[in-house]
Design a protein around this motif. Structure first.
Motif, PDB file in Angstrom:
ATOM      1  N   LEU A  18     115.400  17.783 131.418  1.00 22.47           N
ATOM      2  CA  LEU A  18     115.084  16.383 131.056  1.00 22.47           C
ATOM      3  C   LEU A  18     114.069  16.543 130.192  1.00 22.47           C
ATOM      4  CD1 LEU A  18     115.961  13.236 133.113  1.00 22.47           C
ATOM      5  CD2 LEU A  18     114.252  13.245 131.486  1.00 22.47           C
TER       6      LEU A  18
ATOM      7  N   ARG B  40     122.064  12.922 136.558  1.00 26.29           N
ATOM      8  CA  ARG B  40     121.712  13.481 135.188  1.00 26.29           C
ATOM      9  C   ARG B  40     120.851  14.830 135.481  1.00 26.29           C
ATOM     10  NH1 ARG B  40     122.229  12.007 129.654  1.00 26.29           N
ATOM     11  NH2 ARG B  40     120.624  12.989 128.553  1.00 26.29           N
TER      12      ARG B  40
ATOM     13  N   GLU C 103     116.827   9.695 127.918  1.00 29.81           N
ATOM     14  CA  GLU C 103     115.863  10.710 128.459  1.00 29.81           C
ATOM     15  C   GLU C 103     114.607   9.974 128.772  1.00 29.81           C
ATOM     16  OE1 GLU C 103     116.259  14.695 128.064  1.00 29.81           O
ATOM     17  OE2 GLU C 103     118.334  14.764 127.795  1.00 29.81           O
TER      18      GLU C 103
ATOM     19  N   ARG D 141     111.448  13.919 127.723  1.00 29.79           N
ATOM     20  CA  ARG D 141     111.188  12.668 127.321  1.00 29.79           C
ATOM     21  C   ARG D 141     111.235  12.359 125.920  1.00 29.79           C
ATOM     22  NH1 ARG D 141     107.980   8.352 125.965  1.00 29.79           N
ATOM     23  NH2 ARG D 141     107.948   6.787 127.635  1.00 29.79           N
TER      24      ARG D 141
ATOM     25  N   TYR E 152     112.947  10.093 132.293  1.00 27.72           N
ATOM     26  CA  TYR E 152     111.796  10.648 132.733  1.00 27.72           C
ATOM     27  C   TYR E 152     110.899   9.392 133.253  1.00 27.72           C
ATOM     28  CZ  TYR E 152     107.287  13.402 132.153  1.00 27.72           C
ATOM     29  OH  TYR E 152     106.308  13.721 132.521  1.00 27.72           O
TER      30      TYR E 152
END
Length: 227
Positions: free
Chosen positions: A34, A27, A42, A36, A46
């Motif tokens: 990325l 990812r 995500e 959160r 995270y």
């Protein structure tokens, strides 16, 4: 003990299995970013990163890819070797990488303008508790004219594509494509904008000599885009 066996042992000690670690790395390398608060998925990735942060950084270190972790804003962003990263020293033997993806002129222009607007809001104390800045679309269009001498795209399809790309890079939030038809709609500039545009580039923009920009690849999953 092989490197793979050592990694699996280290992962097991942190409560993460190899498949979960692989999912996280794929990812990160695929999207380059990325956040959160972008989606439930995500958020999970995270939180998984926090469990194995040292292992992720060791893995990326072998690839000479640098990771910028903005803990305050719960975001991760990858930078290819040679990229200028705020707060991280550049290696002497920097070189280009396939992770680097050149943006088109309209994307560069809008990112530079948003960075300037973010800096202005920061000076004026107009930052929320998440480090974000909220601006009316009309103000963004005006800033484009004042700083770069060009307005936002007039065509709705072109404008939607431009803002969708910046959402994929986790630089902005909008109320959806339909909102772009209304000059009185608002957009949110995320603090990650400072990771892509350094103070040096911003100074050049304000001096009237804005250069081209580059950024790591960050293709978001369409179903996970935040409206």
């Amino acid at each position: 003990m092989t490197i793979q066996a050592s990694l699996e042992t280290a992962l097991e000690a942190r409560g993460v299995n190899p498949a979960q670690f692989s999912e996280l790395m794929i990812r990160l390398l695929d999207n380059g970013v990325l956040c959160r608060d972008e989606s439930k998925r995500e958020a999970e990735l995270y939180d998984r990163y926090l469990q194995v942060a040292d292992l992720v950084e060791d893995y990326l270190g072998v690839l000479r890819v640098r990771l910028l972790h903005e803990a305050r804003f719960h975001s991760l962003r990858l930078f290819p070797p040679g990229a200028e990263v705020p707060g991280l020293a550049d290696p002497e033997d920097a070189f280009n990488s396939g992770l680097r993806e050149r943006l088109n002129q309209q994307e560069v222009a809008l990112i530079l303008v948003l960075r300037a607007e973010y800096d202005k809001a920061l000076r004026e104390g107009q930052i929320d508790e998440h480090g974000q800045v909220v601006l009316p679309l009309e103000a963004v269009s005006l800033a484009c004219k004042n700083l770069l001498g060009r307005p936002l795209p007039e065509g709705l399809v072109e404008r939607r594509a431009l803002f969708r790309r910046l959402r994929q890079l986790r630089l902005i939030r909008t109320a959806g494509d339909d909102a772009l038809e209304d000059a009185e709609s608002w957009l949110t500039i995320r603090p990650d904008i400072t990771s892509l545009v350094t103070d040096t580039v911003l100074a050049e923009l304000l001096a009237g000599d804005a250069p081209a920009a580059e950024t790591p690849s960050a293709e978001a999953d369409p179903e996970e885009e935040t409206p």
